[in-house]
Scaffold this motif. Structure first.
Motif, PDB file in Angstrom:
ATOM      1  N   GLY A   1     -16.448   2.244  30.283  1.00 45.59           N
ATOM      2  CA  GLY A   1     -16.719   3.657  30.498  1.00 45.59           C
ATOM      3  C   GLY A   1     -16.756   4.033  31.973  1.00 45.59           C
ATOM      4  N   MET A   2     -16.006   3.315  32.799  1.00 41.80           N
ATOM      5  CA  MET A   2     -15.984   3.572  34.245  1.00 41.80           C
ATOM      6  C   MET A   2     -14.701   4.288  34.650  1.00 41.80           C
ATOM      7  SD  MET A   2     -17.448  -0.021  35.751  1.00 41.80           S
ATOM      8  CE  MET A   2     -17.224   0.534  37.444  1.00 41.80           C
ATOM      9  N   ARG A   3     -14.792   5.025  35.732  1.00 37.42           N
ATOM     10  CA  ARG A   3     -13.617   5.717  36.277  1.00 37.42           C
ATOM     11  C   ARG A   3     -12.973   4.850  37.361  1.00 37.42           C
ATOM     12  NH1 ARG A   3     -17.101  10.542  37.755  1.00 37.42           N
ATOM     13  NH2 ARG A   3     -16.266   9.991  39.791  1.00 37.42           N
ATOM     14  N   ASN A   4     -11.672   5.014  37.535  1.00 36.99           N
ATOM     15  CA  ASN A   4     -10.960   4.210  38.532  1.00 36.99           C
ATOM     16  C   ASN A   4     -11.350   4.553  39.965  1.00 36.99           C
ATOM     17  OD1 ASN A   4      -9.502   6.641  37.987  1.00 36.99           O
ATOM     18  ND2 ASN A   4      -7.739   5.827  39.073  1.00 36.99           N
ATOM     19  N   ASP A   5     -11.892   5.739  40.203  1.00 37.84           N
ATOM     20  CA  ASP A   5     -12.297   6.064  41.569  1.00 37.84           C
ATOM     21  C   ASP A   5     -13.578   5.332  41.976  1.00 37.84           C
ATOM     22  OD1 ASP A   5     -13.791   7.689  39.830  1.00 37.84           O
ATOM     23  OD2 ASP A   5     -13.918   9.323  41.265  1.00 37.84           O
ATOM     24  N   HIS A   6     -14.170   4.581  41.051  1.00 31.44           N
ATOM     25  CA  HIS A   6     -15.341   3.758  41.358  1.00 31.44           C
ATOM     26  C   HIS A   6     -14.953   2.299  41.609  1.00 31.44           C
ATOM     27  CE1 HIS A   6     -18.201   6.719  39.156  1.00 31.44           C
ATOM     28  NE2 HIS A   6     -17.791   7.177  40.319  1.00 31.44           N
ATOM     29  N   VAL A   7     -13.656   2.034  41.751  1.00 31.99           N
ATOM     30  CA  VAL A   7     -13.161   0.663  41.893  1.00 31.99           C
ATOM     31  C   VAL A   7     -12.742   0.388  43.332  1.00 31.99           C
ATOM     32  CG1 VAL A   7     -11.310  -0.925  41.212  1.00 31.99           C
ATOM     33  CG2 VAL A   7     -12.397   0.545  39.505  1.00 31.99           C
ATOM     34  N   LEU A   8     -13.134  -0.767  43.808  1.00 35.94           N
ATOM     35  CA  LEU A   8     -12.667  -1.314  45.081  1.00 35.94           C
ATOM     36  C   LEU A   8     -11.762  -2.477  44.724  1.00 35.94           C
ATOM     37  CD1 LEU A   8     -12.876  -1.850  48.217  1.00 35.94           C
ATOM     38  CD2 LEU A   8     -14.781  -3.360  47.643  1.00 35.94           C
ATOM     39  N   SER A   9     -10.503  -2.393  45.097  1.00 36.91           N
ATOM     40  CA  SER A   9      -9.571  -3.484  44.808  1.00 36.91           C
ATOM     41  C   SER A   9      -9.069  -4.084  46.113  1.00 36.91           C
ATOM     42  CB  SER A   9      -8.408  -3.004  43.953  1.00 36.91           C
ATOM     43  OG  SER A   9      -7.642  -2.039  44.648  1.00 36.91           O
ATOM     44  N   ILE A  10      -8.821  -5.377  46.071  1.00 37.63           N
ATOM     45  CA  ILE A  10      -8.367  -6.118  47.238  1.00 37.63           C
ATOM     46  C   ILE A  10      -7.111  -6.883  46.840  1.00 37.63           C
ATOM     47  CG2 ILE A  10      -8.962  -7.847  48.972  1.00 37.63           C
ATOM     48  CD1 ILE A  10     -11.936  -7.301  48.277  1.00 37.63           C
ATOM     49  N   GLY A  11      -6.069  -6.770  47.649  1.00 40.99           N
ATOM     50  CA  GLY A  11      -4.834  -7.464  47.320  1.00 40.99           C
ATOM     51  C   GLY A  11      -4.027  -7.864  48.536  1.00 40.99           C
ATOM     52  N   ASP A  12      -3.047  -8.742  48.290  1.00 35.64           N
ATOM     53  CA  ASP A  12      -2.198  -9.206  49.384  1.00 35.64           C
ATOM     54  C   ASP A  12      -0.735  -9.361  48.994  1.00 35.64           C
ATOM     55  OD1 ASP A  12      -2.304 -11.454  47.795  1.00 35.64           O
ATOM     56  OD2 ASP A  12      -2.914 -12.817  49.394  1.00 35.64           O
ATOM     57  N   ASN A  13      -0.381  -8.901  47.772  1.00 33.61           N
ATOM     58  CA  ASN A  13       0.985  -9.107  47.321  1.00 33.61           C
ATOM     59  C   ASN A  13       1.517  -7.843  46.646  1.00 33.61           C
ATOM     60  OD1 ASN A  13       3.393 -10.402  46.517  1.00 33.61           O
ATOM     61  ND2 ASN A  13       2.299 -12.330  46.215  1.00 33.61           N
ATOM     62  N   GLU A  14       2.814  -7.813  46.449  1.00 35.29           N
ATOM     63  CA  GLU A  14       3.471  -6.642  45.850  1.00 35.29           C
ATOM     64  C   GLU A  14       2.869  -6.288  44.488  1.00 35.29           C
ATOM     65  OE1 GLU A  14       6.077  -4.827  47.316  1.00 35.29           O
ATOM     66  OE2 GLU A  14       5.748  -6.059  49.100  1.00 35.29           O
ATOM     67  N   ASN A  15       2.444  -7.287  43.727  1.00 35.57           N
ATOM     68  CA  ASN A  15       1.890  -7.009  42.404  1.00 35.57           C
ATOM     69  C   ASN A  15       0.489  -6.393  42.465  1.00 35.57           C
ATOM     70  OD1 ASN A  15       0.566  -9.332  43.205  1.00 35.57           O
ATOM     71  ND2 ASN A  15       0.697 -10.327  41.216  1.00 35.57           N
ATOM     72  N   ASP A  16      -0.042  -6.187  43.649  1.00 31.71           N
ATOM     73  CA  ASP A  16      -1.340  -5.547  43.831  1.00 31.71           C
ATOM     74  C   ASP A  16      -1.219  -4.064  44.189  1.00 31.71           C
ATOM     75  OD1 ASP A  16      -2.799  -7.973  43.458  1.00 31.71           O
ATOM     76  OD2 ASP A  16      -2.262  -8.546  45.503  1.00 31.71           O
ATOM     77  N   ILE A  17      -0.029  -3.593  44.491  1.00 30.28           N
ATOM     78  CA  ILE A  17       0.159  -2.227  44.998  1.00 30.28           C
ATOM     79  C   ILE A  17      -0.333  -1.174  44.015  1.00 30.28           C
ATOM     80  CG2 ILE A  17       1.886  -0.498  45.618  1.00 30.28           C
ATOM     81  CD1 ILE A  17       3.408  -2.736  47.069  1.00 30.28           C
ATOM     82  N   GLU A  18       0.073  -1.249  42.772  1.00 30.14           N
ATOM     83  CA  GLU A  18      -0.344  -0.235  41.795  1.00 30.14           C
ATOM     84  C   GLU A  18      -1.864  -0.232  41.645  1.00 30.14           C
ATOM     85  OE1 GLU A  18       0.730   1.306  37.317  1.00 30.14           O
ATOM     86  OE2 GLU A  18       0.933  -0.830  37.732  1.00 30.14           O
ATOM     87  N   MET A  19      -2.461  -1.405  41.594  1.00 31.19           N
ATOM     88  CA  MET A  19      -3.911  -1.512  41.468  1.00 31.19           C
ATOM     89  C   MET A  19      -4.602  -0.867  42.667  1.00 31.19           C
ATOM     90  SD  MET A  19      -6.177  -5.016  41.225  1.00 31.19           S
ATOM     91  CE  MET A  19      -5.596  -5.606  42.837  1.00 31.19           C
ATOM     92  N   MET A  20      -4.099  -1.125  43.869  1.00 29.66           N
ATOM     93  CA  MET A  20      -4.715  -0.558  45.064  1.00 29.66           C
ATOM     94  C   MET A  20      -4.540   0.952  45.119  1.00 29.66           C
ATOM     95  SD  MET A  20      -4.192  -3.381  48.080  1.00 29.66           S
ATOM     96  CE  MET A  20      -2.490  -2.978  48.301  1.00 29.66           C
ATOM     97  N   ARG A  21      -3.394   1.449  44.699  1.00 29.52           N
ATOM     98  CA  ARG A  21      -3.156   2.904  44.709  1.00 29.52           C
ATOM     99  C   ARG A  21      -4.013   3.640  43.699  1.00 29.52           C
ATOM    100  NH1 ARG A  21       3.427   3.016  45.208  1.00 29.52           N
ATOM    101  NH2 ARG A  21       3.505   2.659  47.450  1.00 29.52           N
ATOM    102  N   GLU A  22      -4.268   3.021  42.571  1.00 27.07           N
ATOM    103  CA  GLU A  22      -5.031   3.668  41.506  1.00 27.07           C
ATOM    104  C   GLU A  22      -6.538   3.518  41.656  1.00 27.07           C
ATOM    105  OE1 GLU A  22      -3.758   5.663  39.237  1.00 27.07           O
ATOM    106  OE2 GLU A  22      -1.707   5.305  39.892  1.00 27.07           O
ATOM    107  N   SER A  23      -6.959   2.584  42.467  1.00 23.81           N
ATOM    108  CA  SER A  23      -8.390   2.361  42.692  1.00 23.81           C
ATOM    109  C   SER A  23      -8.955   3.416  43.635  1.00 23.81           C
ATOM    110  CB  SER A  23      -8.613   0.983  43.311  1.00 23.81           C
ATOM    111  OG  SER A  23      -8.193  -0.026  42.440  1.00 23.81           O
ATOM    112  N   GLY A  24     -10.256   3.572  43.590  1.00 19.86           N
ATOM    113  CA  GLY A  24     -10.904   4.484  44.525  1.00 19.86           C
ATOM    114  C   GLY A  24     -10.656   4.067  45.959  1.00 19.86           C
TER     115      GLY A  24
END
Length: 83
Positions: free
Chosen positions: A19-42
């Motif tokens: 029941g959480m919103r994506n703007d409450h997420v902190l994501s950390i990445g270092d590869n191309e497969n992390d881009i969508e996650m980082m863009r959609e995270s808060g």
């Protein structure tokens, strides 16, 4: 690999279950497969060793993996929890 497989679809499903919103997420990445996650995270954080494409997708650039970039990020956002 299924077309919908990826880090963001998996994380989005978990958020939905919690029941959480994506703007409450902190994501950390270092590869191309992390881009969508980082863009959609808060807040999306790219590691210093990431490619320029990944860094351009992030809100913040952390130090490299070798320089404890994840710990640097966690201390920045959660200073009271990481004494």
């Amino acid at each position: 690999i299924h077309i919908s497989a990826g880090k963001w679809p998996a994380l989005r499903a978990i958020l939905g279950n919690l029941g959480m919103r994506n703007d409450h997420v902190l994501s950390i990445g270092d590869n191309e497969n992390d881009i969508e996650m980082m863009r959609e995270s808060g807040v999306g954080v790219a590691m210093g060793n990431a490619s320029s494409n990944v860094k351009h997708s992030a809100n913040l650039i952390a130090p490299t993996n070798d320089d404890d970039g994840v710990l640097w990020t966690l201390r920045r956002f959660f200073p009271d929890e990481l004494q």
